[in-house]
Enzyme design. Structure first.
Site, mmCIF file in Angstrom:
data_model
loop_
_atom_site.group_PDB
_atom_site.id
_atom_site.type_symbol
_atom_site.label_atom_id
_atom_site.label_comp_id
_atom_site.label_asym_id
_atom_site.label_seq_id
_atom_site.Cartn_x
_atom_site.Cartn_y
_atom_site.Cartn_z
ATOM 1 N N ASP A 1 11.039 -24.828 11.422
ATOM 2 C CA ASP A 1 10.080 -25.794 12.221
ATOM 3 C C ASP A 1 8.920 -25.295 12.835
ATOM 4 O O ASP A 1 9.094 -24.331 13.639
ATOM 5 C CB ASP A 1 10.927 -26.955 13.218
ATOM 6 C CG ASP A 1 9.904 -27.978 13.781
ATOM 7 O OD1 ASP A 1 9.792 -29.017 12.947
ATOM 8 O OD2 ASP A 1 9.071 -27.885 14.647
ATOM 9 N N ASN B 1 -2.211 -30.720 14.462
ATOM 10 C CA ASN B 1 -3.018 -31.903 13.840
ATOM 11 C C ASN B 1 -4.096 -32.997 14.519
ATOM 12 O O ASN B 1 -5.218 -33.130 14.452
ATOM 13 C CB ASN B 1 -1.984 -32.801 13.093
ATOM 14 C CG ASN B 1 -1.644 -32.256 12.001
ATOM 15 O OD1 ASN B 1 -2.494 -31.869 10.987
ATOM 16 N ND2 ASN B 1 -0.296 -32.652 11.610
ATOM 17 N N HIS C 1 -6.080 -33.222 10.341
ATOM 18 C CA HIS C 1 -5.039 -32.785 9.378
ATOM 19 C C HIS C 1 -5.508 -31.697 8.246
ATOM 20 O O HIS C 1 -4.600 -31.458 7.661
ATOM 21 C CB HIS C 1 -4.721 -34.190 8.722
ATOM 22 C CG HIS C 1 -3.934 -35.288 9.501
ATOM 23 N ND1 HIS C 1 -2.549 -35.154 9.753
ATOM 24 C CD2 HIS C 1 -4.326 -36.102 10.561
ATOM 25 C CE1 HIS C 1 -2.097 -35.980 10.733
ATOM 26 N NE2 HIS C 1 -3.112 -36.461 11.100
ATOM 27 N N ASP D 1 -2.979 -29.245 7.403
ATOM 28 C CA ASP D 1 -2.537 -28.786 5.861
ATOM 29 C C ASP D 1 -2.666 -27.369 5.495
ATOM 30 O O ASP D 1 -2.204 -26.752 4.792
ATOM 31 C CB ASP D 1 -3.333 -29.815 5.019
ATOM 32 C CG ASP D 1 -3.093 -31.013 4.858
ATOM 33 O OD1 ASP D 1 -1.810 -31.468 5.432
ATOM 34 O OD2 ASP D 1 -3.629 -31.972 4.236
ATOM 35 N N GLU E 1 6.453 -30.500 8.883
ATOM 36 C CA GLU E 1 6.300 -29.145 9.110
ATOM 37 C C GLU E 1 7.448 -28.635 9.057
ATOM 38 O O GLU E 1 7.804 -27.460 9.738
ATOM 39 C CB GLU E 1 5.830 -28.957 10.480
ATOM 40 C CG GLU E 1 6.690 -29.376 11.700
ATOM 41 C CD GLU E 1 6.507 -30.835 12.186
ATOM 42 O OE1 GLU E 1 6.898 -31.235 13.237
ATOM 43 O OE2 GLU E 1 6.017 -31.697 11.320
#
Length: 340
Positions: free
Chosen positions: A200, A208, A213, A217, A243
């Site tokens: 994680d 974010n 975002h 990404d 994630e």
């Protein structure tokens, strides 16, 4: 049945890339009457592109990087394959040339979304006749189209890693079964076995929220590249969404597994993510030698969240946490478990 049709049935009858590639090179070797065929993996990590053979025919015998004896074949820079590099630079559909040793070579790259993801390398002592080229190109087009369909159904669209659906199928394959006969006990630290890890990205929501975002990404894509570079060909990497990633690490002792997972964690910690800067990950892992897939995932997940709740940026082993009393076993109704 016509031999060509029989091979086409074999090629399109598989649902994973390894068997697909073996079927294709077998068909090309027999129907194309050629000396050597190799299926090459092409991977871009960061700004560099690397190439590694995935399946080939050696002295008439099919070989695959899935075989343990070939597992350590390294990825080489694209420049080690100048003909393929020229194909990619020219955005070419193929290249035929004669090597310095006098062999005739045919290079057929597989393009997906303007990126080469694989290549067929075909060699022969004699020049390729037109009939042979027609057979080769026909089989190649079937291979390319079917590989595209497999990628669409098996892989995560953003990162290109395998998806959850593929994980379910992979985990049930022989060799990954958690209850494989002869599996070693969890306390036997010197015995190689398979491991499952859940990864994680720490504080990903803040990435974010702070950068947007698009940068989030990009972090996920770069994380996928680091994962590819950190693990072997026989290992498997999946994105479960958000994630969170899952790794199936094959045939390693506890000490080796811990070392590999920690090395990946350190690689991430020292990597400079554009605009975002430093990012860390937490990881929980467990042996797959016993329990159902849900139980094994749940145990790795427990170890992961222990890592996140106790400082993040660390690797935790489930059985070690249990044996030291830092974590208590949780019994859950499988029908009620919903991970991630």
């Amino acid at each position: 049945m016509n031999p060509l049709l029989q091979h086409l049935v074999e090629i399109t009858g598989h649902r994973d890339h390894a068997r697909l590639e073996i079927s294709v090179i077998s068909a090309l070797h027999q129907l194309g009457n050629v000396k050597e065929v190799r299926a090459l993996e092409v991977v871009t990590i960061g700004e560099e592109t690397f190439v590694r053979p995935k399946a080939w025919i050696n002295d008439g015998a099919l070989q695959s990087i899935e075989d343990p004896q070939h597992a350590e074949i390294p990825r080489l820079p694209l420049l080690a394959y100048p003909a393929l590099a020229a194909c990619i630079a020219d955005k070419s559909a193929g290249r035929e040339e004669r090597s310095a040793s006098g062999e005739y070579e045919l290079w057929l790259p597989v393009w997906l979304q303007e990126k080469v993801v694989a290549c067929l390398e075909i060699r022969n002592d004699q020049a390729f006749g037109q009939d042979t080229l027609n057979v080769i190109h026909g089989i190649f087009h079937v291979y390319r189209n079917y590989q595209s369909l497999l990628d669409y159904s098996e892989r995560d669209a953003l990162t290109g890693l395998f998806n959850r659906k593929t994980f379910d199928a992979e985990f049930s394959r022989p060799g990954h079964s958690p209850n494989t006969p002869g599996a070693h006990a969890a306390t036997d630290e010197d015995s190689p076995r398979h491991w499952l890890a859940v990864v994680d990205i720490d504080h990903f929501k803040q990435v974010n929220d702070r950068f947007g975002h698009l940068y989030g990404d990009e972090v996920l894509i770069l994380m996928a590249n680091l994962l590819r570079a950190s693990f072997r060909a026989q290992d498997r990497i999946f994105r479960f969404g958000g994630e969170e990633f899952v790794i199936l690490l094959r045939s390693a002792t506890l000490a080796t597994a811990r070392q590999i997972f920690n090395r990946f964690r350190q690689t991430v910690e020292h990597h400079d993510f554009p605009q975002v800067g430093r990012v860390t990950v937490s990881l929980g892992f467990v042996s797959t030698h016993e329990g159902s897939a849900v139980e094994i995932l749940g145990h790795a997940d427990q170890a992961l969240y222990y890592a996140k709740e106790h400082g993040r940026n660390q690797v935790c082993h489930y059985h070690e946490l249990i044996s030291t009393g830092q974590l208590k076993k949780q019994t859950q109704d499988h029908a009620e478990v919903e991970l991630f």
